[in-house]
Design an enzyme around this catalytic site. Structure first.
Site, PDB file in Angstrom:
ATOM      1  N   GLY B 220       0.821  -1.209   0.000  1.00  0.00           N
ATOM      2  CA  GLY B 220       0.000   0.000   0.000  1.00  0.00           C
ATOM      3  C   GLY B 220       0.854   1.257   0.000  1.00  0.00           C
ATOM      4  O   GLY B 220       1.956   1.278  -0.562  1.00  0.00           O
ATOM      5  N   SER B 221       0.358   2.260   0.694  1.00  0.00           N
ATOM      6  CA  SER B 221       0.993   3.584   0.618  1.00  0.00           C
ATOM      7  C   SER B 221       2.406   3.636   1.181  1.00  0.00           C
ATOM      8  O   SER B 221       3.142   4.584   0.903  1.00  0.00           O
ATOM      9  CB  SER B 221       0.129   4.598   1.352  1.00  0.00           C
ATOM     10  OG  SER B 221      -1.171   4.591   0.801  1.00  0.00           O
ATOM     11  N   THR B 222       2.791   2.647   2.001  1.00  0.00           N
ATOM     12  CA  THR B 222       4.172   2.696   2.497  1.00  0.00           C
ATOM     13  C   THR B 222       5.141   2.608   1.325  1.00  0.00           C
ATOM     14  O   THR B 222       6.265   3.087   1.397  1.00  0.00           O
ATOM     15  CB  THR B 222       4.470   1.548   3.473  1.00  0.00           C
ATOM     16  OG1 THR B 222       4.078   0.305   2.871  1.00  0.00           O
ATOM     17  CG2 THR B 222       3.703   1.712   4.768  1.00  0.00           C
ATOM     18  N   PHE B 223       4.674   2.006   0.219  1.00  0.00           N
ATOM     19  CA  PHE B 223       5.541   1.869  -0.949  1.00  0.00           C
ATOM     20  C   PHE B 223       5.823   3.220  -1.597  1.00  0.00           C
ATOM     21  O   PHE B 223       6.799   3.375  -2.324  1.00  0.00           O
ATOM     22  CB  PHE B 223       4.914   0.907  -1.966  1.00  0.00           C
ATOM     23  CG  PHE B 223       5.877   0.480  -3.048  1.00  0.00           C
ATOM     24  CD1 PHE B 223       6.812  -0.508  -2.820  1.00  0.00           C
ATOM     25  CD2 PHE B 223       5.851   1.096  -4.306  1.00  0.00           C
ATOM     26  CE1 PHE B 223       7.704  -0.880  -3.811  1.00  0.00           C
ATOM     27  CE2 PHE B 223       6.746   0.719  -5.297  1.00  0.00           C
ATOM     28  CZ  PHE B 223       7.679  -0.276  -5.046  1.00  0.00           C
ATOM     29  N   LYS B 224       4.960   4.223  -1.309  1.00  0.00           N
ATOM     30  CA  LYS B 224       5.159   5.546  -1.899  1.00  0.00           C
ATOM     31  C   LYS B 224       6.519   6.128  -1.527  1.00  0.00           C
ATOM     32  O   LYS B 224       7.073   6.973  -2.236  1.00  0.00           O
ATOM     33  CB  LYS B 224       4.039   6.494  -1.435  1.00  0.00           C
ATOM     34  CG  LYS B 224       2.706   6.189  -2.115  1.00  0.00           C
ATOM     35  CD  LYS B 224       1.597   7.021  -1.531  1.00  0.00           C
ATOM     36  CE  LYS B 224       0.252   6.608  -2.113  1.00  0.00           C
ATOM     37  NZ  LYS B 224      -0.859   7.062  -1.258  1.00  0.00           N
TER      38      LYS B 224
END
Lengths: 457, 485
Positions: B220-224
């Site tokens: 999810g957004s941690t990959f951003k």
């Protein structure tokens, strides 16, 4: 037999000092083994070591004294060798008793050893001349047959572990087959000495072998019949094979005819195959040998014991785990039929080779006695007794090491069991008595008596 | 008669010869096969005849696995795990026929069969003493580990927590929930152990799996953070204040679909990189990924260790951003969706890499191996895995992650008096289904001592929990425990 017998017997020495020394050495090895078991199990020398050691030592000293007094010319090696095997058997049973396996009882075995030595001494003392036995040829034969048949009788006999080879008298279980073995060898010797000329000479030549006359086949067929009966009625493959093999070997010794051996082998193989067709237990045994490693047979219990024995020997490797450090309890009946495998785990290949060497030496001393004996009955009896010992070791050790199909027999002097110990000590007593006669130098002339010389005998 | 007697003697000799040959064959040639036969239980007995080394944490102060001398002659040494569940996945268990976790990975040190210990083993053999193994001291911080387990188990959901020292790669916490009690699996009783194992194996929550390293999940957004790293690394003139397009809806090329922000929120059409990461806008990052292209994304991910397998010494399932597909797929990959799959350990490494000014350290669990006599046999020296980003880029990313905690979705990870940097993540697994919740963080931002990744699996009891709500508080507690506040 003429040329060899005509030769003058070389002067033999009594070697009593050497015998005492080796006896002490054997007892010392056994005591060391006892100590080793204790050290292996819990790091302490077992408290009973001195009792066991001195007990065994005392017994053997008594046996030695009996020999020195009543059979001074006896072979000096026999008693120390037997002492060593018997002692190692005691140690192994003591060791297996420590694991808690049911049925292993070292105290009982020591008691039976004591009785065995008493029997040994009694035989040596009472039987001043073994040739008397020749007079009882047919009595011995009859006794042997009766002993063989006893376990089959109702009430008296009981079936234990699939074999009907035990009888119960009072509180004791006896395996009469062990004593039958002795009686029948005496019978074979007496009978063959009387009939050997006709068995050896009559007959006609066919191709390469001399075939005996049909009517001379009688005794062979009777013995064969008895063996097969033992196999069928008592489900005792081992004794059957043991007796028939011993008879054929003695027949060969007496007649020098190879054809007897061939006929014997053909008869036994034929009988065994026939029995295999009819009786499942023979087939099962054979299959358990041929496909011992199969998972199905192992987990069904058919080859379980055999494979556990092999695992033990394999795990022991060359030097073994050391006494007290193996797992003999894994093998069912490790104290009786499979004591050789249990020994293999703890003493290794080295120990087993030493053990086989001791057996081979006992047999060799027996055969040497046969060669040195001066009359045909003694030759046959000594030869037969030595052979039956070797043959028994071959059948049981070959069985537990998967060289041949497994048939239950005791490992002489090692396996737990009173009857076998008593019978085997008596067997050794007979050999000792014969070796004394064979090695005793002919009386020497006290002075020049000219042509009139005193002959013994 | 002597002629035949001699022949019989030869026959006896032959019989003994055959016996001796056969015994030799068994004891020397076939021995190896017989010894190792699976039905020969002696190998099984031998397992319990070794005074196995202990497994400890905190420099030997906390005992995780110990050996007890029962005095039994067959199964002399028993194995016990006094700390039980929180440490089960890392420590593993010593079962009759196998061993897992560190019990398996460091088995040769623990049972003393490692080549480094050969001399000592020989001495034991000669003196007749039971073999004694070396002890393995783990890098785990027992206090943080227990807190992580208590917090995570307290949520009633499945998940994992990994914390590491960003400067060394030493793993301080590795927890997987649900866990199990390893003690019943270490009995010297095959039947009982097999029963206990089968029961755990059949459990639909799969308690035997170490979710921190055995399974991968959409980050999810941690990959951003990785997408932002690739974006910054691509052009030195970019920084946290670079302004980006942040439409409410981004049409995906060659499809009739468009990408929206979380819950259809708006990011105002234009935003700086800092703002976009703080409120976790989807559209700018999807655009970034599409602009950079698959190769640059893959390369940046690889520099954080994604795609390679690791032995810590437990083997770690490789994480993967997925195969190269079309632009639309890449847009999803860039915001941590689609076939983008990460282990919680991998996400902890991402946080640690940024914390350590761009250098990712190789994660490890073994602090040192101590011989039975107390001497140190081996110790792990920290090793660099790769430089993921330049120190300058790392500083920019740190600045943005601090903002996430101070003003954005990660505010529940704030620690009084400590600057915490972090990033939340909420990954959709399937439309309409509950989401995975993630939080990665490190602290203190100026001199990082701990980097942490908290993961809570979708579909485990309850739903609609975001990383900021449910994962960040756990990260907060673990960081506080490690920092001793």
């Amino acid at each position: 037999m003429s040329a060899a017998e005509a030769m003058p017997v070389p002067m033999t020495a009594k070697r009593r000092g050497a015998q005492l020394g080796m006896l002490a050495f054997a007892v010392l090895i056994v005591m060391g083994a006892y100590a080793s078991v204790g050290l292996g199990i819990n790091g302490e020398i077992p408290s009973g070591m001195l009792t066991y050691g001195l007990g065994l030592g005392g017994l053997m000293l008594a046996a030695y004294l009996v020999l020195a007094r009543f059979a001074p010319w006896a072979d000096p090696l026999l008693l120390p060798l037997v002492t060593l095997v018997n002692g190692l058997g005691l140690v192994m049973i003591y060791r297996i008793e420590q694991t808690g396996q049911d049925g292993a009882n070292a105290t009982n075995q020591l008691m039976w050893t004591a009785l065995g030595v008493v029997m040994f001494a009694a035989t040596v003392i009472v039987l001043k001349d073994h040739r008397i036995l020749q007079r009882f040829t047919y009595t011995a034969g009859f006794a042997g047959l009766v002993l063989l048949v006893l376990p089959v009788l109702p009430l008296l006999g009981t079936e234990i572990n699939g074999s009907r080879i035990w009888i119960h008298i009072g509180g004791f279980s006896i395996q009469p087959g062990e004593f039958a073995k002795l009686a029948l060898v005496i019978f074979f010797a007496g009978y063959l000495v009387a009939k050997r000329d006709v068995l050896a000479l009559a007959g006609r030549r066919l191709l390469f072998i001399d075939l005996p006359r049909a009517r001379d086949l009688g005794p062979v067929l009777i013995t064969w019949g008895v063996s097969i009966a033992v196999l069928v009625l008592e489900k005792d493959l081992g004794t059957s094979l043991l007796l028939f093999g011993a008879f054929i070997a003695m027949l060969y010794i007496a007649t020098q005819r190879t054809s007897w051996v061939l006929i014997g082998i053909l008869l036994f193989v034929g009988g065994a195959i026939l029995a295999g067709q009819i009786f499942s237990h023979v087939q099962v045994r054979f299959n358990g040998w041929l496909n011992a490693e199969s998972n199905d047979l192992y987990f069904d219990g058919v080859s379980y014991q055999l494979m556990e024995g092999l695992f033990a020997i394999g795990s022991g490797g060359i030097l073994g785990t050391g006494l007290g450090e193996g797992h003999p309890r894994r093998i069912p009946f490790s104290f009786s039929d499979f004591i050789f495998s249990a020994t293999g785990e703890e003493l290794g290949l080295t120990g087993l080779m030493a053990l086989l060497m001791i057996y081979a030496l006992i047999v060799e001393r027996g055969l040497r006695t046969a060669l040195a004996s001066r009359d045909p009955f003694s030759k046959l009896l000594a030869g037969g007794l030595s052979f039956i010992l070797a043959w028994q070791v071959f059948i049981i050790v070959g069985g537990v090491t998967r060289l041949i199909p497994l048939t239950g027999l005791v490992t002489p002097f090692m396996s737990a069991g009173g009857s076998a110990l008593l019978a085997n000590w008596m067997l050794i007593a007979l050999l000792v008595r014969m070796s004394d006669a064979a090695r005793r130098p002919p009386p020497q002339a006290i002075q020049d008596e000219g042509l009139t010389q005193v002959m013994q005998r | 008669m002597n002629g035949t007697l001699k022949r019989i003697a030869v026959a006896c000799l032959l019989m003994f010869g055959l016996l001796m040959a056969n015994v030799t064959y068994l004891g020397a040639v076939k021995a190896e096969g017989l010894r190792n036969d699976s039905r020969n239980v002696r190998a099984f007995y031998a397992r319990y005849n070794v005074d196995r080394g202990w497994i400890t944490a905190d420099n030997g102060k906390v005992t995780l696995a110990k050996t007890v001398d029962t005095g039994d002659s067959t199964y002399r040494f028993a194995r016990e795990y006094p700390e039980g569940k929180p440490f089960a996945h890392v420590v593993g268990f010593f079962a009759p026929e196998s061993s897992s976790g560190m019990e398996g990975a460091e088995g040769r040190y623990l049972d003393g069969s490692h080549p480094d210990m050969v001399v000592r083993r020989a001495v034991d053999l000669i003196s007749g003493k039971p073999a004694k193994g070396a002890s393995v001291d783990l890098t785990l911080n027992a206090e943080a580990q227990k807190i992580a387990y208590k917090d995570l188990a307290g949520t009633g959901k499945r998940g994992a927590v990994v914390a590491m020292n960003p400067k060394t790669g030493a793993i301080l916490t590795m927890v997987s929930v649900p866990s199990y009690d390893p003690n019943p699996l270490a009995l010297a009783d095959k039947a009982k152990v097999n029963d206990a194992y089968r029961k755990l194996d059949k459990d639909k929550d799969k308690p035997l799996l170490n979710r921190a390293i055995n399974l991968t999940y959409a980050p999810g957004s941690t990959f951003k953070v990785i997408t932002a790293a690739a974006y910054l690394q691509d052009d030195a003139s970019r920084n946290a204040n670079t302004v980006l397009d942040a439409p409410d809806s981004l049409p995906l090329p060659n499809t009739n679909l468009s990408l929206k922000n979380y819950h259809g929120e708006s990011c105002g059409g234009r935003a700086t990189l800092l703002e976009a990461l703080t409120i976790s806008c989807n559209t700018p990052f999807a655009q970034m990924g599409m602009d950079l292209g698959y190769d640059k994304m893959k390369k940046q991910a690889a520099k954080f260790g994604i795609g390679s397998s690791l032995e810590i010494p437990l083997s770690v399932h490789p994480s993967d951003i997925g195969p190269e597909e079309d632009k639309a797929a890449l847009a999803m990959t860039s915001i941590g969706q689609r076939s983008n799959q990460m282990t919680p350990l991998q996400m902890a490494m991402v946080a640690a890499g940024i914390a350590n000014r761009g250098t990712v350290m190789k994660p490890y669990l073994v602090n040192k191996i101590v011989g039975p006599d107390g001497s140190e046999i081996d110790a792990t020296r920290p090793k660099e895995l790769d430089e993921a980003v330049s120190p300058e880029v790392a500083d920019e990313l740190t600045k943005m992650m601090i903002n996430v905690v101070q003003r954005g979705t990660g505010n529940r990870a704030q620690l009084p008096g400590v600057t915490v940097a972090g990033k939340t993540g909420t990954a959709e697994t399937e439309p309409g289904k509950p989401s995975h919740a993630w939080f990665i963080a490190f602290a203190p931002a100026e001199d990082p001592q701990v980097a942490v990744a908290v993961f809570i699996e979708a579909g485990s009891a309850g739903n609609d929990a975001t990383g900021g709500v449910i994962a960040a508080p756990i990260a907060h507690d673990v960081m506080r425990a490690v920092l001793g506040r």
